[in-house]
Write a protein that holds these residues in place. Structure first.
Motif, short mmCIF file in Angstrom:
data_model
loop_
_atom_site.label_atom_id
_atom_site.label_comp_id
_atom_site.label_asym_id
_atom_site.label_seq_id
_atom_site.Cartn_x
_atom_site.Cartn_y
_atom_site.Cartn_z
N VAL A 34 7.16 16.40 14.71
CA VAL A 34 8.07 15.29 15.00
C VAL A 34 9.35 15.58 14.23
N VAL A 35 10.45 15.77 14.96
CA VAL A 35 11.74 16.11 14.37
C VAL A 35 12.62 14.86 14.44
N VAL A 36 13.08 14.42 13.27
CA VAL A 36 13.76 13.12 13.17
C VAL A 36 15.02 13.23 12.33
N PRO A 37 15.93 12.25 12.44
CA PRO A 37 17.05 12.21 11.51
C PRO A 37 16.53 11.95 10.09
N LYS A 38 17.23 12.48 9.12
CA LYS A 38 16.82 12.32 7.72
C LYS A 38 16.62 10.85 7.36
N SER A 39 17.47 9.98 7.90
CA SER A 39 17.41 8.56 7.57
C SER A 39 16.14 7.87 8.05
N THR A 40 15.41 8.47 8.99
CA THR A 40 14.19 7.83 9.51
C THR A 40 12.91 8.56 9.12
N LEU A 41 13.01 9.63 8.34
CA LEU A 41 11.85 10.44 7.97
C LEU A 41 10.75 9.60 7.32
N GLN A 42 11.09 8.85 6.30
CA GLN A 42 10.08 8.06 5.59
C GLN A 42 9.52 6.93 6.46
N ASN A 43 10.34 6.38 7.35
CA ASN A 43 9.84 5.36 8.26
C ASN A 43 8.76 5.93 9.17
N TRP A 44 9.00 7.12 9.71
CA TRP A 44 7.99 7.76 10.56
C TRP A 44 6.70 7.99 9.78
N ALA A 45 6.81 8.48 8.56
CA ALA A 45 5.63 8.73 7.73
C ALA A 45 4.86 7.43 7.47
N ARG A 46 5.59 6.36 7.15
CA ARG A 46 4.94 5.05 6.93
C ARG A 46 4.24 4.55 8.18
N GLU A 47 4.90 4.70 9.33
CA GLU A 47 4.30 4.21 10.58
C GLU A 47 3.03 5.00 10.94
N PHE A 48 3.04 6.30 10.73
CA PHE A 48 1.82 7.08 10.96
C PHE A 48 0.71 6.59 10.03
N GLU A 49 1.03 6.39 8.75
CA GLU A 49 0.03 5.93 7.78
C GLU A 49 -0.51 4.54 8.16
N LYS A 50 0.37 3.68 8.63
CA LYS A 50 -0.02 2.32 8.98
C LYS A 50 -0.93 2.29 10.22
N TRP A 51 -0.53 3.01 11.27
CA TRP A 51 -1.22 2.90 12.55
C TRP A 51 -2.31 3.96 12.77
N THR A 52 -2.18 5.11 12.14
CA THR A 52 -3.17 6.18 12.34
C THR A 52 -3.50 6.85 11.01
N PRO A 53 -4.15 6.11 10.10
CA PRO A 53 -4.42 6.68 8.78
C PRO A 53 -5.37 7.88 8.82
N ASP A 54 -6.03 8.09 9.95
CA ASP A 54 -6.94 9.23 10.07
C ASP A 54 -6.22 10.53 10.42
N PHE A 55 -4.93 10.45 10.73
CA PHE A 55 -4.16 11.66 11.03
C PHE A 55 -3.87 12.43 9.75
#
Length: 125
Positions: A34-55
């Protein structure tokens, strides 16, 4: 295939749901990037952790030394299912990333690669 979707439609969650569907219903656990703007990197990581903690997620960011450690310990040995990184890091770390065959490449803010002649567009393609 490139698909452009408008702002504000929950693309992050839709994308995470799609990757979860691939993993849990089709047995395709990646690797994906997943390639994202620097400003949204941590948001993507948080959303993955929130919705798919098994990833098994790896965030490729940080100093040159930190990235070298992540590449050596997680990326090259394929100890991850989803790699989240930025456009800039893709450019800097193109050599090790090109060694992998990603099942899916997700590009947030894909207008950044509209110019097919740009270095970023060429690397992503």
């Amino acid at each position: 295939m490139l698909t452009f979707i408008s702002q504000g439609l929950g693309k992050t969650l839709q994308t995470i749901s799609f990757l979860a569907y691939l993993k849990h219903n089709l047995g395709n656990s990646g690797p994906h990037i997943v390639v994202v703007p620097k400003s949204t990197l941590q948001n993507w990581a948080r959303e993955f952790e929130k919705w798919t903690p098994d990833f098994n997620i790896v965030t490729l960011a940080g100093s040159k030394e930190e990235r070298a450690e992540i590449i050596a310990s997680r990326i090259l040995p394929r100890q991850f299912e989803v790699c989240i990184t930025t456009y800039e890091i893709c450019l800097i770390e193109k050599a090790p990333l090109k060694k992998l065959s990603f099942a899916y490449i997700v590009i947030d803010e894909a207008h950044r690669i509209k110019n097919a002649d740009s270095i970023l567009a060429q690397i992503v393609r």
